[in-house]
Write an enzyme that holds these catalytic residues in place. Sequence first.
Site, PDB file in Angstrom:
ATOM      1  N   GLY A  77      11.046  10.230  -2.203  1.00 48.51           N
ATOM      2  CA  GLY A  77      12.025   9.338  -1.567  1.00 48.51           C
ATOM      3  C   GLY A  77      11.742   9.113  -0.096  1.00 48.51           C
ATOM      4  N   HIS A 102      15.313  11.945  -8.440  1.00 45.93           N
ATOM      5  CA  HIS A 102      16.482  12.537  -7.798  1.00 45.93           C
ATOM      6  C   HIS A 102      17.457  13.025  -8.868  1.00 45.93           C
ATOM      7  CE1 HIS A 102      14.931  10.907  -4.188  1.00 45.93           C
ATOM      8  NE2 HIS A 102      15.721   9.870  -4.008  1.00 45.93           N
ATOM      9  N   ARG A 117      17.452  17.479   0.294  1.00 47.17           N
ATOM     10  CA  ARG A 117      16.042  17.293  -0.095  1.00 47.17           C
ATOM     11  C   ARG A 117      15.518  18.593  -0.704  1.00 47.17           C
ATOM     12  NH1 ARG A 117      14.135  12.506  -0.451  1.00 47.17           N
ATOM     13  NH2 ARG A 117      14.721  12.002   1.685  1.00 47.17           N
ATOM     14  N   CYS A 133      18.249   4.573  -3.239  1.00 51.92           N
ATOM     15  CA  CYS A 133      17.866   5.148  -4.543  1.00 51.92           C
ATOM     16  C   CYS A 133      18.938   6.043  -5.150  1.00 51.92           C
ATOM     17  CB  CYS A 133      16.545   5.914  -4.402  1.00 51.92           C
ATOM     18  SG  CYS A 133      16.404   6.849  -2.868  1.00 51.92           S
ATOM     19  N   THR A 189       0.826  -1.219   0.000  1.00 56.02           N
ATOM     20  CA  THR A 189       0.000   0.000   0.000  1.00 56.02           C
ATOM     21  C   THR A 189       0.859   1.268   0.000  1.00 56.02           C
ATOM     22  OG1 THR A 189      -0.048  -0.180   2.402  1.00 56.02           O
ATOM     23  CG2 THR A 189      -1.961  -1.061   1.212  1.00 56.02           C
ATOM     24  N   GLY A 190       2.174   1.120   0.054  1.00 59.46           N
ATOM     25  CA  GLY A 190       3.072   2.285   0.133  1.00 59.46           C
ATOM     26  C   GLY A 190       3.454   2.808  -1.243  1.00 59.46           C
ATOM     27  N   LEU A 191       4.270   3.863  -1.252  1.00 63.44           N
ATOM     28  CA  LEU A 191       4.688   4.477  -2.524  1.00 63.44           C
ATOM     29  C   LEU A 191       5.478   3.501  -3.381  1.00 63.44           C
ATOM     30  CD1 LEU A 191       5.946   8.145  -1.903  1.00 63.44           C
ATOM     31  CD2 LEU A 191       3.828   7.363  -2.964  1.00 63.44           C
ATOM     32  N   VAL A 192       6.478   2.850  -2.778  1.00 63.07           N
ATOM     33  CA  VAL A 192       7.310   1.919  -3.559  1.00 63.07           C
ATOM     34  C   VAL A 192       6.505   0.664  -3.905  1.00 63.07           C
ATOM     35  CG1 VAL A 192       9.412   0.515  -3.564  1.00 63.07           C
ATOM     36  CG2 VAL A 192       9.463   2.769  -2.535  1.00 63.07           C
ATOM     37  N   SER A 242      -4.015  -2.247   7.366  1.00 64.83           N
ATOM     38  CA  SER A 242      -4.457  -2.369   5.962  1.00 64.83           C
ATOM     39  C   SER A 242      -4.982  -3.762   5.601  1.00 64.83           C
ATOM     40  CB  SER A 242      -3.305  -2.024   5.020  1.00 64.83           C
ATOM     41  OG  SER A 242      -2.846  -0.742   5.271  1.00 64.83           O
TER      42      SER A 242
HETATM   43  N1  LIG Z   1      10.535   6.106  -1.661  1.00 61.64           N
HETATM   44  C1  LIG Z   1      11.685   5.808  -2.240  1.00 61.64           C
HETATM   45  O1  LIG Z   1      12.166   6.441  -3.200  1.00 61.64           O
HETATM   46  C2  LIG Z   1      12.455   4.638  -1.776  1.00 61.64           C
HETATM   47  C3  LIG Z   1      13.551   4.252  -2.521  1.00 61.64           C
HETATM   48  C4  LIG Z   1      14.280   3.155  -2.114  1.00 61.64           C
HETATM   49  C5  LIG Z   1      13.897   2.478  -1.001  1.00 61.64           C
HETATM   50  N2  LIG Z   1      12.830   2.877  -0.264  1.00 61.64           N
HETATM   51  C6  LIG Z   1      12.493   2.095   0.922  1.00 61.64           C
HETATM   52  O2  LIG Z   1      11.292   1.374   0.724  1.00 61.64           O
HETATM   53  C7  LIG Z   1      10.584   1.269   1.948  1.00 61.64           C
HETATM   54  C8  LIG Z   1       9.164   1.808   1.790  1.00 61.64           C
HETATM   55  O3  LIG Z   1       9.211   3.156   1.341  1.00 61.64           O
HETATM   56  P1  LIG Z   1       7.894   3.922   0.841  1.00 61.64           P
HETATM   57  O4  LIG Z   1       8.367   5.208   0.329  1.00 61.64           O
HETATM   58  O5  LIG Z   1       7.062   3.052  -0.036  1.00 61.64           O
HETATM   59  O6  LIG Z   1       7.124   4.116   2.245  1.00 61.64           O
HETATM   60  P2  LIG Z   1       5.561   4.298   2.527  1.00 61.64           P
HETATM   61  O7  LIG Z   1       4.905   4.963   1.385  1.00 61.64           O
HETATM   62  O8  LIG Z   1       5.468   4.920   3.878  1.00 61.64           O
HETATM   63  O9  LIG Z   1       4.990   2.766   2.612  1.00 61.64           O
HETATM   64  C9  LIG Z   1       5.338   1.842   3.630  1.00 61.64           C
HETATM   65  C10 LIG Z   1       4.646   0.515   3.386  1.00 61.64           C
HETATM   66  O10 LIG Z   1       5.092  -0.459   4.353  1.00 61.64           O
HETATM   67  C11 LIG Z   1       3.950  -1.032   5.007  1.00 61.64           C
HETATM   68  N3  LIG Z   1       4.330  -1.412   6.369  1.00 61.64           N
HETATM   69  C12 LIG Z   1       4.722  -0.606   7.379  1.00 61.64           C
HETATM   70  N4  LIG Z   1       4.987  -1.341   8.487  1.00 61.64           N
HETATM   71  C13 LIG Z   1       4.730  -2.636   8.163  1.00 61.64           C
HETATM   72  C14 LIG Z   1       4.787  -3.880   8.881  1.00 61.64           C
HETATM   73  N5  LIG Z   1       5.183  -3.924  10.159  1.00 61.64           N
HETATM   74  N6  LIG Z   1       4.461  -5.020   8.221  1.00 61.64           N
HETATM   75  C15 LIG Z   1       4.066  -4.997   6.918  1.00 61.64           C
HETATM   76  N7  LIG Z   1       3.979  -3.854   6.195  1.00 61.64           N
HETATM   77  C16 LIG Z   1       4.303  -2.687   6.815  1.00 61.64           C
HETATM   78  C17 LIG Z   1       2.905   0.070   4.950  1.00 61.64           C
HETATM   79  O11 LIG Z   1       1.619  -0.480   5.162  1.00 61.64           O
HETATM   80  P3  LIG Z   1       0.380   0.437   5.689  1.00 61.64           P
HETATM   81  O12 LIG Z   1      -0.159   1.165   4.486  1.00 61.64           O
HETATM   82  O13 LIG Z   1      -0.564  -0.580   6.207  1.00 61.64           O
HETATM   83  O14 LIG Z   1       0.919   1.350   6.728  1.00 61.64           O
HETATM   84  C18 LIG Z   1       3.123   0.553   3.515  1.00 61.64           C
HETATM   85  O15 LIG Z   1       2.559  -0.372   2.607  1.00 61.64           O
HETATM   86  C19 LIG Z   1      11.441   2.013   2.987  1.00 61.64           C
HETATM   87  O16 LIG Z   1      12.289   1.073   3.601  1.00 61.64           O
HETATM   88  C20 LIG Z   1      12.253   2.959   2.147  1.00 61.64           C
HETATM   89  O17 LIG Z   1      13.476   3.303   2.758  1.00 61.64           O
HETATM   90  C21 LIG Z   1      12.077   3.934  -0.631  1.00 61.64           C
END
Ligand SMILES: NC(=O)c1ccc[n+]([C@@H]2O[C@H](COP(=O)([O-])OP(=O)(O)OC[C@H]3O[C@@H](n4cnc5c(N)ncnc54)[C@H](OP(=O)(O)O)[C@@H]3O)[C@@H](O)[C@H]2O)c1
EC number: 1.2.1.11
Length: 335
Positions: free
Chosen positions: A157, A234, A227, A126, A9-12, A38
């Site tokens: 990010g 980026h 940022r 990233c 459900t998150g961005l990635v 969720s």
């Molecule tokens: N954004 C980027 O550009 C980027 C790039 C490289 C790596 N990352 C890494 O990817 C990860 C996620 O980033 P994001 O930007 O997608 O964050 P985000 O939008 O905040 O999404 C986080 C996701 O993780 C789920 N989650 C949180 N706690 C959990 C748990 N205990 N068990 C199972 N699922 C759980 C959340 O579910 P709910 O919706 O239920 O809360 C949501 O689906 C991070 O580690 C980040 O460092 C991000």
Amino acid sequence: MKVAVVGATGLVGTKMLQILEERNFPVTELIPVASAKSIGKEITFKGKQYKVVSVEDAIKQRPDVALFSAGGSASLEQAPLFAEAGVTVIDNSSAWRMDPTKKLVVPEVNADVLTADDKIIANPNCSTIQMVVALKPLHDAYKIKRVVVSTYQSVTGTGVKAVDQLFNERKGIEGPMAYPYTIDLNVIPQIDVFTENGYTKEEMKMVKETVKIMGDDSIKVTATTVRIPVMGGHSESVNIEFLNDFDVEEVKALLAKSPGIIVTDDIANLKYPMPLDAHDKDEVFVGRIRRDETQPNTLNCWIVSDNLRKGAATNAVQIAEYLVAKHLIGQPVEA
Ligand SMILES: NC(=O)c1ccc[n+]([C@@H]2O[C@H](COP(=O)([O-])OP(=O)(O)OC[C@H]3O[C@@H](n4cnc5c(N)ncnc54)[C@H](OP(=O)(O)O)[C@@H]3O)[C@@H](O)[C@H]2O)c1
């Protein structure tokens, strides 16, 4: 392939689903996983509805591969549970990247390090991914001595909360803050927390991960990560000192024929990479390629990529594609 997406459900995670669909990854069954709040929520994938399940339920279904983007602590706790069940985990968080027993992979650079025994594979940071895609062919040709990088990083990010902060600020709405300061119309020279040496964790990730992925600890990297209030990707200003000299036109030709790179460098027509153009693309865009005239064998360039795609989801899916192509994803062990 049964594919679990943890953090669906998150961005990635959302981008991961989109890319699995776009690239026609052989998904026979999708298992979306997110946090407790969720569970039961519906996700659409290839026109079919799937309900978000818990980690425990996902493991019971024995996926072939689990793509993780649920943050570091969830990954530290949950990735080993999947791995113990024989599931190959590809993890987007920083949890496993510097673990010497885990591979840190950018397919254009070092996919050949992967074996069937790798059950938890780390996806790099990233800002590191887009930089090493461009550094690899240059290192092979001229041998890199030192890299000085400054980043201009998108709010995407940081995740959903940061995107909401930017748009709330733009509309004058008070809401939860992902950053310690206003991000709209501002520049914040801090990404992640500070470490003892005065650098941030993000800066140290670029230093250490580059060396691990390139497999050469003679490469020196120093970074300033920043940022800025943009969305599409980026950007990085990169100064590279080589052992051997180069020809600028040869560098452009070399980059243009290297995998995953598009050279956008036509200053006469004001063409250079920008996040608005890189947005929703899988490639790494390189431009402003020019000699640093202040010291020998040194190049300046500007590297831009969509951090949610090549910087995260696309890279993870490319790792999975490589594992499939090389028959390195085994059948999960029987319960
Ligand atoms: N954004 C980027 O550009 C980027 C790039 C490289 C790596 N990352 C890494 O990817 C990860 C996620 O980033 P994001 O930007 O997608 O964050 P985000 O939008 O905040 O999404 C986080 C996701 O993780 C789920 N989650 C949180 N706690 C959990 C748990 N205990 N068990 C199972 N699922 C759980 C959340 O579910 P709910 O919706 O239920 O809360 C949501 O689906 C991070 O580690 C980040 O460092 C991000």
